[in-house]
Design a protein around this motif. Sequence first.
Motif, PDB file in Angstrom:
ATOM      1  N   ALA A  52       0.818  -1.211   0.000  1.00 54.35           N
ATOM      2  CA  ALA A  52       0.000   0.000   0.000  1.00 54.35           C
ATOM      3  C   ALA A  52       0.850   1.258   0.000  1.00 54.35           C
ATOM      4  CB  ALA A  52      -0.943  -0.005   1.198  1.00 54.35           C
ATOM      5  N   SER A  53       1.987   1.238   0.698  1.00 55.45           N
ATOM      6  CA  SER A  53       2.843   2.414   0.761  1.00 55.45           C
ATOM      7  C   SER A  53       3.376   2.772  -0.617  1.00 55.45           C
ATOM      8  CB  SER A  53       4.003   2.159   1.731  1.00 55.45           C
ATOM      9  OG  SER A  53       4.887   3.256   1.745  1.00 55.45           O
ATOM     10  N   GLN A  54       3.784   1.754  -1.377  1.00 56.17           N
ATOM     11  CA  GLN A  54       4.276   1.994  -2.730  1.00 56.17           C
ATOM     12  C   GLN A  54       3.166   2.568  -3.603  1.00 56.17           C
ATOM     13  OE1 GLN A  54       5.557  -1.527  -4.793  1.00 56.17           O
ATOM     14  NE2 GLN A  54       5.724  -0.478  -6.767  1.00 56.17           N
ATOM     15  N   ALA A  55       1.966   1.985  -3.506  1.00 53.82           N
ATOM     16  CA  ALA A  55       0.840   2.475  -4.308  1.00 53.82           C
ATOM     17  C   ALA A  55       0.505   3.908  -3.946  1.00 53.82           C
ATOM     18  CB  ALA A  55      -0.378   1.575  -4.095  1.00 53.82           C
ATOM     19  N   ARG A  56       0.496   4.227  -2.644  1.00 53.60           N
ATOM     20  CA  ARG A  56       0.183   5.582  -2.193  1.00 53.60           C
ATOM     21  C   ARG A  56       1.151   6.594  -2.785  1.00 53.60           C
ATOM     22  NH1 ARG A  56      -0.106   4.479   2.766  1.00 53.60           N
ATOM     23  NH2 ARG A  56       2.035   4.949   3.391  1.00 53.60           N
ATOM     24  N   HIS A  57       2.421   6.271  -2.746  1.00 49.26           N
ATOM     25  CA  HIS A  57       3.440   7.188  -3.268  1.00 49.26           C
ATOM     26  C   HIS A  57       3.295   7.366  -4.774  1.00 49.26           C
ATOM     27  CE1 HIS A  57       7.310   9.134  -3.919  1.00 49.26           C
ATOM     28  NE2 HIS A  57       7.571   8.219  -4.846  1.00 49.26           N
ATOM     29  N   GLU A  58       3.138   6.279  -5.513  1.00 50.30           N
ATOM     30  CA  GLU A  58       3.093   6.368  -6.960  1.00 50.30           C
ATOM     31  C   GLU A  58       1.830   7.071  -7.452  1.00 50.30           C
ATOM     32  OE1 GLU A  58       3.952   2.762  -9.026  1.00 50.30           O
ATOM     33  OE2 GLU A  58       5.631   2.243  -7.721  1.00 50.30           O
ATOM     34  N   ILE A  59       0.704   6.829  -6.791  1.00 50.74           N
ATOM     35  CA  ILE A  59      -0.541   7.473  -7.214  1.00 50.74           C
ATOM     36  C   ILE A  59      -0.499   8.968  -6.929  1.00 50.74           C
ATOM     37  CG2 ILE A  59      -3.022   7.620  -6.729  1.00 50.74           C
ATOM     38  CD1 ILE A  59      -2.925   4.542  -6.412  1.00 50.74           C
ATOM     39  N   ARG A  60       0.106   9.349  -5.800  1.00 51.40           N
ATOM     40  CA  ARG A  60       0.257  10.785  -5.528  1.00 51.40           C
ATOM     41  C   ARG A  60       1.101  11.452  -6.598  1.00 51.40           C
ATOM     42  NH1 ARG A  60       0.689  10.549   0.380  1.00 51.40           N
ATOM     43  NH2 ARG A  60       2.927  10.442   0.143  1.00 51.40           N
ATOM     44  N   GLN A  61       2.151  10.760  -7.045  1.00 52.12           N
ATOM     45  CA  GLN A  61       2.993  11.339  -8.087  1.00 52.12           C
ATOM     46  C   GLN A  61       2.220  11.478  -9.402  1.00 52.12           C
ATOM     47  OE1 GLN A  61       6.005  12.685  -7.448  1.00 52.12           O
ATOM     48  NE2 GLN A  61       5.425  12.132  -5.371  1.00 52.12           N
ATOM     49  N   LEU A  62       1.411  10.473  -9.731  1.00 50.06           N
ATOM     50  CA  LEU A  62       0.581  10.567 -10.929  1.00 50.06           C
ATOM     51  C   LEU A  62      -0.390  11.735 -10.832  1.00 50.06           C
ATOM     52  CD1 LEU A  62      -0.351   6.824 -11.593  1.00 50.06           C
ATOM     53  CD2 LEU A  62       1.118   8.261 -13.017  1.00 50.06           C
ATOM     54  N   ALA A  63      -1.035  11.867  -9.665  1.00 55.49           N
ATOM     55  CA  ALA A  63      -2.030  12.918  -9.482  1.00 55.49           C
ATOM     56  C   ALA A  63      -1.407  14.305  -9.561  1.00 55.49           C
ATOM     57  CB  ALA A  63      -2.743  12.740  -8.145  1.00 55.49           C
ATOM     58  N   ARG A  64      -0.181  14.431  -9.112  1.00 57.79           N
ATOM     59  CA  ARG A  64       0.489  15.736  -9.166  1.00 57.79           C
ATOM     60  C   ARG A  64       0.671  16.211 -10.604  1.00 57.79           C
ATOM     61  NH1 ARG A  64       3.041  18.229  -5.004  1.00 57.79           N
ATOM     62  NH2 ARG A  64       2.865  17.229  -2.966  1.00 57.79           N
ATOM     63  N   HIS A  65       0.753  15.272 -11.542  1.00 61.97           N
ATOM     64  CA  HIS A  65       0.899  15.660 -12.949  1.00 61.97           C
ATOM     65  C   HIS A  65      -0.448  15.970 -13.594  1.00 61.97           C
ATOM     66  CE1 HIS A  65       5.175  14.862 -13.183  1.00 61.97           C
ATOM     67  NE2 HIS A  65       4.997  13.696 -12.597  1.00 61.97           N
ATOM     68  N   ARG A  66      -1.541  15.565 -12.976  1.00 65.80           N
ATOM     69  CA  ARG A  66      -2.866  15.821 -13.551  1.00 65.80           C
ATOM     70  C   ARG A  66      -3.567  16.992 -12.882  1.00 65.80           C
ATOM     71  NH1 ARG A  66      -3.523  15.947 -17.769  1.00 65.80           N
ATOM     72  NH2 ARG A  66      -2.581  13.892 -18.040  1.00 65.80           N
ATOM     73  N   PHE A  67      -3.249  17.286 -11.619  1.00 66.27           N
ATOM     74  CA  PHE A  67      -3.845  18.415 -10.911  1.00 66.27           C
ATOM     75  C   PHE A  67      -2.906  19.621 -10.994  1.00 66.27           C
ATOM     76  CE2 PHE A  67      -6.549  15.196  -9.417  1.00 66.27           C
ATOM     77  CZ  PHE A  67      -7.614  15.750  -8.710  1.00 66.27           C
ATOM     78  N   ASP A  68      -3.488  20.799 -11.050  1.00 63.06           N
ATOM     79  CA  ASP A  68      -2.702  22.038 -11.047  1.00 63.06           C
ATOM     80  C   ASP A  68      -2.335  22.376  -9.609  1.00 63.06           C
ATOM     81  OD1 ASP A  68      -1.505  24.452 -11.530  1.00 63.06           O
ATOM     82  OD2 ASP A  68      -3.366  25.520 -11.964  1.00 63.06           O
ATOM     83  N   VAL A  69      -1.406  21.592  -9.045  1.00 61.96           N
ATOM     84  CA  VAL A  69      -1.022  21.762  -7.645  1.00 61.96           C
ATOM     85  C   VAL A  69      -0.360  23.113  -7.389  1.00 61.96           C
ATOM     86  CG1 VAL A  69       0.405  20.846  -5.771  1.00 61.96           C
ATOM     87  CG2 VAL A  69      -0.918  19.279  -7.208  1.00 61.96           C
TER      88      VAL A  69
END
Length: 223
Positions: A52-69
Amino acid sequence: MKQSATLVASVSLLIGILLMVHPSPAASAAPREQLDDFFRQATTVLREASDASQARHEIRQLARHRFDVPGAARRVLEPEWSALSVVEREEFIQLFGDRLLWGYLSIVRGKLPRDRPPAIRLVDEEVGAGGRVALVRTMVGAKDGTDVRFDYVMTKAGANWLVHDVVVDGVSLIENYRAQVAHVLRVSSYAGLVARLRSEAAAGGPTPYPPVQHAAPQNAESP
């Protein structure tokens, strides 16, 4: 906002919701296609991650490229943003980005049923402002039997469409955070706000801010 205990469960549910929505032929498909691409990548992460920790990190990285953070961080902190140094801005973008993305997934998990597939329909998709701003409207069947409206405001940055804001049943996620951050700054300081965000990051998840109800959505800006 309720906080998610398991980010992976939130993302799994979110993927199921968005992949069930199909754009109408008359609507502009470009923003929708890029959202679909994000969720397909997230599905792959969930399928292949060893924990789960790996998934959490990777999905956050993906989301950062799709959201205007960066844009969200600037909007929630104005007018204090202009007084920050470049280093301070970069740190706030990183810390607030984690809070923003976690909060978005928490809203999804808190409102939608987990014991059955949600009923979803695309209401409309519009592209305006010279082709640089898009609004994707969806209706989602909530766990209490009501319909919840999820509107995605997206802005174009080069060849990409970024999520500028998510409006849930008329409540703007960005404006809600803007009001919450303003409250923290009034009772504390910028240093106190950053300390809180650092603490959340170290703990692996956010702590509740004072709830703010039905903040009006902010008009989209060009990135």
